[in-house]
Design a protein around this motif. Structure first.
Motif, PDB file in Angstrom:
ATOM      1  N   GLN A  45      52.268  34.902  43.048  1.00  0.00           N
ATOM      2  CA  GLN A  45      53.447  35.617  43.667  1.00  0.00           C
ATOM      3  C   GLN A  45      53.208  36.087  45.171  1.00  0.00           C
ATOM      4  OE1 GLN A  45      52.125  36.598  40.735  1.00  0.00           O
ATOM      5  NE2 GLN A  45      53.413  38.283  39.983  1.00  0.00           N
ATOM      6  N   ILE A  46      51.899  36.748  45.179  1.00  0.00           N
ATOM      7  CA  ILE A  46      51.693  37.191  46.382  1.00  0.00           C
ATOM      8  C   ILE A  46      51.223  36.178  47.594  1.00  0.00           C
ATOM      9  CG2 ILE A  46      50.155  38.814  47.806  1.00  0.00           C
ATOM     10  CD1 ILE A  46      49.495  40.292  45.005  1.00  0.00           C
ATOM     11  N   SER A 225      43.373  45.809  49.452  1.00  0.00           N
ATOM     12  CA  SER A 225      42.401  44.902  49.427  1.00  0.00           C
ATOM     13  C   SER A 225      41.731  44.761  47.950  1.00  0.00           C
ATOM     14  CB  SER A 225      41.148  45.478  50.399  1.00  0.00           C
ATOM     15  OG  SER A 225      41.762  45.160  51.799  1.00  0.00           O
ATOM     16  N   LYS A 226      41.487  45.951  47.231  1.00  0.00           N
ATOM     17  CA  LYS A 226      40.592  45.795  46.068  1.00  0.00           C
ATOM     18  C   LYS A 226      41.429  45.726  45.068  1.00  0.00           C
ATOM     19  CE  LYS A 226      36.705  47.351  48.349  1.00  0.00           C
ATOM     20  NZ  LYS A 226      35.784  46.572  48.323  1.00  0.00           N
ATOM     21  N   SER A 227      42.599  46.458  44.958  1.00  0.00           N
ATOM     22  CA  SER A 227      43.605  46.290  43.710  1.00  0.00           C
ATOM     23  C   SER A 227      44.280  44.694  43.603  1.00  0.00           C
ATOM     24  CB  SER A 227      44.815  47.219  44.105  1.00  0.00           C
ATOM     25  OG  SER A 227      45.571  46.945  45.146  1.00  0.00           O
ATOM     26  N   HIS A 228      44.342  44.239  44.573  1.00  0.00           N
ATOM     27  CA  HIS A 228      45.212  42.872  44.510  1.00  0.00           C
ATOM     28  C   HIS A 228      44.234  41.778  45.094  1.00  0.00           C
ATOM     29  CE1 HIS A 228      48.397  45.807  44.545  1.00  0.00           C
ATOM     30  NE2 HIS A 228      49.121  44.976  43.975  1.00  0.00           N
ATOM     31  N   ALA A 263      50.353  38.582  56.024  1.00  0.00           N
ATOM     32  CA  ALA A 263      49.575  39.586  54.967  1.00  0.00           C
ATOM     33  C   ALA A 263      50.543  40.607  54.520  1.00  0.00           C
ATOM     34  CB  ALA A 263      48.331  39.602  55.441  1.00  0.00           C
ATOM     35  N   GLN A 264      51.233  41.043  55.519  1.00  0.00           N
ATOM     36  CA  GLN A 264      52.048  42.318  55.307  1.00  0.00           C
ATOM     37  C   GLN A 264      53.269  41.932  54.142  1.00  0.00           C
ATOM     38  OE1 GLN A 264      52.913  45.320  58.342  1.00  0.00           O
ATOM     39  NE2 GLN A 264      51.933  44.055  59.609  1.00  0.00           N
ATOM     40  N   TRP A 265      53.857  40.912  54.375  1.00  0.00           N
ATOM     41  CA  TRP A 265      54.897  40.327  53.567  1.00  0.00           C
ATOM     42  C   TRP A 265      54.230  39.991  52.204  1.00  0.00           C
ATOM     43  CZ3 TRP A 265      59.840  40.947  54.789  1.00  0.00           C
ATOM     44  CH2 TRP A 265      59.982  41.120  56.170  1.00  0.00           C
ATOM     45  N   GLY A 266      53.089  39.409  51.984  1.00  0.00           N
ATOM     46  CA  GLY A 266      52.241  39.546  50.821  1.00  0.00           C
ATOM     47  C   GLY A 266      52.134  40.542  50.317  1.00  0.00           C
ATOM     48  N   ALA A 267      51.697  41.760  50.931  1.00  0.00           N
ATOM     49  CA  ALA A 267      51.536  43.016  50.559  1.00  0.00           C
ATOM     50  C   ALA A 267      52.907  43.638  49.797  1.00  0.00           C
ATOM     51  CB  ALA A 267      50.946  44.159  51.522  1.00  0.00           C
ATOM     52  N   LEU A 268      54.086  43.347  50.527  1.00  0.00           N
ATOM     53  CA  LEU A 268      55.077  43.888  49.973  1.00  0.00           C
ATOM     54  C   LEU A 268      55.488  43.313  48.599  1.00  0.00           C
ATOM     55  CD1 LEU A 268      57.734  45.291  50.367  1.00  0.00           C
ATOM     56  CD2 LEU A 268      58.608  43.210  51.636  1.00  0.00           C
ATOM     57  N   ARG A 269      55.244  42.022  48.476  1.00  0.00           N
ATOM     58  CA  ARG A 269      55.516  41.457  47.147  1.00  0.00           C
ATOM     59  C   ARG A 269      54.285  41.954  46.233  1.00  0.00           C
ATOM     60  NH1 ARG A 269      57.198  36.396  45.781  1.00  0.00           N
ATOM     61  NH2 ARG A 269      58.605  36.827  47.322  1.00  0.00           N
ATOM     62  N   ALA A 270      53.308  42.208  46.857  1.00  0.00           N
ATOM     63  CA  ALA A 270      52.168  43.022  45.832  1.00  0.00           C
ATOM     64  C   ALA A 270      52.747  44.321  45.081  1.00  0.00           C
ATOM     65  CB  ALA A 270      50.695  43.389  46.699  1.00  0.00           C
TER      66      ALA A 270
END
Length: 367
Positions: A45-46, A225-228, A263-270
């Motif tokens: 999903q990320i 970085s590490k968590s996801h 990548a920031q939009w991916g982080a938002l989903r993360a």
């Protein structure tokens, strides 16, 4: 040294970890327990959120402080944990970028920074770039955060205390009492307190705690970085007093500019992804490697991150690592993280098969 090269670059060597990575590329079927990143892939999903951002044309620079939705989501989450009157957040180019900006924003030449030995390899190098002075507090043999030792290391030149829990390379986690005491020491002496919390989600025993809970001026550096498993995406974040955050943003504007927008939009989903299954798996891997080695090696059992830092059973840590590499096992010599050369780092961010192969070799080497 080439006459064009700046003197500051001679103060530190290339990362010894990179040298091990280079060696790994040359070996056939190595048992690789050296890599400091998750062995699972970025959750789907990320990936989908980042792909959607790319295909939707969100590929330009973001605001230097990061995209609005991600900052607002982080601010809301941070405010629940730390309801401080003056706490702002921005998106950095990874936690490494956040660390560099923190040092550049606060450290003048000659300023002293206190941190534990063993330490993350980037700390002394960043300080050298800023002209700062490392004050390394010996934490052997149990790698605990000892408030009395921290306070004893303070001088009139002390500018910052840097804590890292869960820690790289040891995986040791500071207790709430230890963090509270250090937070109060920083407040007492009006010293900047920076908390490197990149492994905050990899916490296996009890609940994660931060010195920001006890000192409202703490600067916290964290990221995805590490968590996801997003190490290559370069999305970190920093929160702390607004004047410090604004200074870091000013420097980011003239250096990293911004974290990559897709990548920031991916982080938002993360932020919506449940990591419980991954954390439970890493807790099990932690137990697997500790149970497999603790009868032959001196090990401080890690409470977080995905590292173990055993003592070499004989000789120096470097000599032991060389013997391990001869048998195809890639681990990291402890002297990369320390003034001492007595230990070595294992990463248990690997498959069970790789971990079991590594345990077999390490047991053989201890005999």
């Amino acid at each position: 040294m080439h006459p064009w090269i700046a003197d500051r670059t001679a103060a530190f060597d290339a990362s010894g970890i990179r040298k091990v990575f280079d060696l790994a590329a040359k070996l056939k079927d190595p048992i690789n327990l050296s890599i400091g990143q998750p062995d699972f892939d970025v959750p789907d999903q990320i990936k989908e959120a980042a792909i959607d951002a790319i295909e939707s044309g969100r590929n330009a620079y973001s605001p230097t402080q990061g995209i609005g939705p991600l900052r607002e989501a982080l601010k809301a989450d941070i405010a629940k944990q730390y309801p401080h009157e003056d706490r702002d957040v921005f998106i950095s180019s990874g936690t490494s970028g956040g660390l560099m900006l923190a040092m550049l924003s606060m450290i003048n030449p000659g300023d002293e920074v206190i941190y534990l030995d063993p330490f993350f390899v980037m700390y002394p190098a960043l300080l050298e770039m800023c002209g700062g002075v490392s004050v390394r507090v010996d934490s052997y043999p149990d790698f605990r955060l000892d408030p009395a030792k921290i306070e004893a290391a303070i001088t009139p030149k002390t500018k910052m205390i840097l804590v890292n829990s869960p820690a790289n390379p040891t995986g040791v986690t500071a207790s709430p009492a230890e963090l509270k005491a250090v937070a109060e020491i920083a407040a007492k002496y009006n010293i900047a307190l920076v908390s490197d919390e990149i492994y905050s989600r990899f916490f296996y025993d009890g609940e994660f705690d931060s010195p920001a809970k006890y000192n409202d001026k703490t600067i916290v550096i964290d990221g995805f970085s590490k968590s996801h498993a997003m190490t290559g995406w370069r999305v970190g974040y920093v929160h702390g007093p607004s004047e410090v955050i604004n200074t870091m943003l000013k420097l980011q504007q003239y250096s990293f500019v911004c974290s990559p927008q897709p990548a920031q939009w991916g982080a938002l989903r993360a932020m919506e992804v449940n990591l419980d299954g991954y954390i439970e798996d890493y807790s099990r891997k932690r137990d697997l490697i500790c149970d497999g080695l603790s009868d032959l090696y001196e090990i401080a059992k890690p409470g977080g991150a995905f590292y173990v830092f055993p003592k070499a059973p004989s000789g120096s840590g470097t000599e032991f690592v060389e013997r391990a590499i001869e048998k195809g096992l890639l681990i990291i010599p402890g002297k990369i993280f320390s003034k001492q050369d007595t230990h070595f780092r294992i990463s248990f961010a690997a498959s069970d098969e790789t971990l079991n192969r590594g345990i077999e070799v390490l047991r053989e080497l201890a005999k």
